[in-house]
Design an enzyme around this catalytic site. Structure first.
Site, PDB file in Angstrom:
ATOM      1  CE  LYS A  84      -3.947  -2.275   2.074  1.00  0.00           C
ATOM      2  NZ  LYS A  84      -4.534  -2.849   3.273  1.00  0.00           N
ATOM      3  CG  ASP A 112     -10.280  -0.576   4.994  1.00  0.00           C
ATOM      4  OD1 ASP A 112      -9.925  -1.061   3.908  1.00  0.00           O
ATOM      5  OD2 ASP A 112      -9.576  -0.607   6.031  1.00  0.00           O
ATOM      6  CD  GLN A 144      -3.718  -4.610   6.291  1.00  0.00           C
ATOM      7  OE1 GLN A 144      -3.846  -3.560   5.699  1.00  0.00           O
ATOM      8  NE2 GLN A 144      -4.047  -5.757   5.762  1.00  0.00           N
TER       9      GLN A 144
HETATM   10  N1  GUN Z   1      -7.002  -7.126   5.820  1.00  0.00           N
HETATM   11  C1  GUN Z   1      -7.226  -7.845   4.696  1.00  0.00           C
HETATM   12  N2  GUN Z   1      -7.855  -7.076   3.763  1.00  0.00           N
HETATM   13  C2  GUN Z   1      -8.013  -5.862   4.318  1.00  0.00           C
HETATM   14  C3  GUN Z   1      -8.579  -4.647   3.840  1.00  0.00           C
HETATM   15  O1  GUN Z   1      -9.086  -4.537   2.714  1.00  0.00           O
HETATM   16  N3  GUN Z   1      -8.553  -3.605   4.715  1.00  0.00           N
HETATM   17  C4  GUN Z   1      -8.032  -3.714   5.975  1.00  0.00           C
HETATM   18  N4  GUN Z   1      -8.070  -2.638   6.767  1.00  0.00           N
HETATM   19  N5  GUN Z   1      -7.499  -4.828   6.444  1.00  0.00           N
HETATM   20  C5  GUN Z   1      -7.481  -5.889   5.611  1.00  0.00           C
END
Ligand code: GUN
Length: 271
Positions: free
Chosen positions: A42, A109, A86
């Site tokens: 990211k 998200d 995350q």
């Molecule tokens: N863990 C796995 N996929 C995601 C996601 O799309 N967002 C977040 N915040 N955590 C994750």
């Protein structure tokens, strides 16, 4: 391609000034190796498109109240437009409490209940990144789901449930299957589109899919350092009309959608 699109969108004019939509804070708690890779990717993509991203890495033993206080601070910062925590979080931290603390305007998200509710009624600002990326991919390849039978395997709040809603919004006939579903093969064998997000390596096998089906693999399973999807790619590929690989399929789209949501957040907060 998707990243370049986001990069173009990231430059906007506010009060006759050209500004870059910067300001994504990504919080990671603990040492989960998969999460560390996702967060690194990211950050890399944010840097590539010129976003001002901050990765805040906290130790495993961080207390819930410390994390909530950090989110509160980020909620108030004008230079931060999107906040992502995350998941998964260490067991002693309540994920719902964390998600509920993120300001809905900065919830890139789209996990906050307020945003989930907006998605449910089809009136939303943000869509969850993974299913949104999948819908963009289907659009890019001119794959219409209207009137088609779609089976989503997995019912998580992150992928399965929102995926089903988004397919439904595009007039698909959607079945959500999960670990307790009986006779899954009967469902998948009839499906025009199968989206699998169940977290089991090579779970979907050739005998489970229809000739010409579209197969979307959201799984990322690491076995002895090698990544596998939830689909037995080599064999299912022979029958599918379209199939996404792992790695390199859905993953990069998820990040592209995260950047797009950050641009949206920036625009909304500068209105
Ligand atoms: N863990 C796995 N996929 C995601 C996601 O799309 N967002 C977040 N915040 N955590 C994750």
């Amino acid at each position: 391609m998707a990243l370049q699109l986001v990069a173009v969108l990231a430059i906007i004019v506010v009060d006759n000034e050209i500004r870059v939509a910067h300001g994504l804070a990504v919080i990671i708690v603990g040492e989960d190796p998969a999460s560390q890779v996702y967060v690194r990717n990211k950050k890399k993509d944010c840097d590539e498109v010129g976003f001002n991203s901050e990765v805040i890495a906290l130790p495993e033993n961080t207390e819930e109240k410390e994390l909530l206080a950090l989110i509160d601070t980020l909620n108030k910062r004008e230079d931060i437009h999107g906040i992502l925590v995350q998941l998964p979080l260490p067991k002693h931290i309540n994920e719902d409490a964390v998600i509920n603390t993120i300001s809905p305007e900065k919830d890139v998200d789209a996990f906050h209940p307020e945003n989930v509710g907006h998605i449910m009624i089809g009136d939303y600002t943000f869509l969850p990144c993974t299913p949104a990326g999948i819908m963009e991919m289907l659009k890019f390849y001119n794959i219409s789901v209207a009137g088609k039978k779609c089976v989503v395997i997995g019912r998580s709040n992150i992928v399965g449930k929102p995926m089903a809603l988004m397919l439904l919004e595009k007039n698909a006939t959607v079945t959500i299957a999960h670990s307790r579903t009986k006779n899954l093969k009967e469902l998948t064998k009839e499906a025009d589109v199968v989206v699998v997000a169940i977290g089991k390596a090579k779970f979907v096998t050739e005998d489970m899919v229809k000739e010409g089906a579209v197969i979307v693999d959201v799984g990322i399973n690491r076995i002895d350092g090698v990544l596998y999807g939830d689909v037995d790619f080599e064999n299912v590929e022979k029958k599918a009309s379209y199939i996404t690989p792992v790695p390199g399929g859905v993953g990069p789209l998820t990040i592209a959608m995260l950047l797009l949501n950050t641009v949206t957040a920036f625009i909304e907060q500068n209105k």
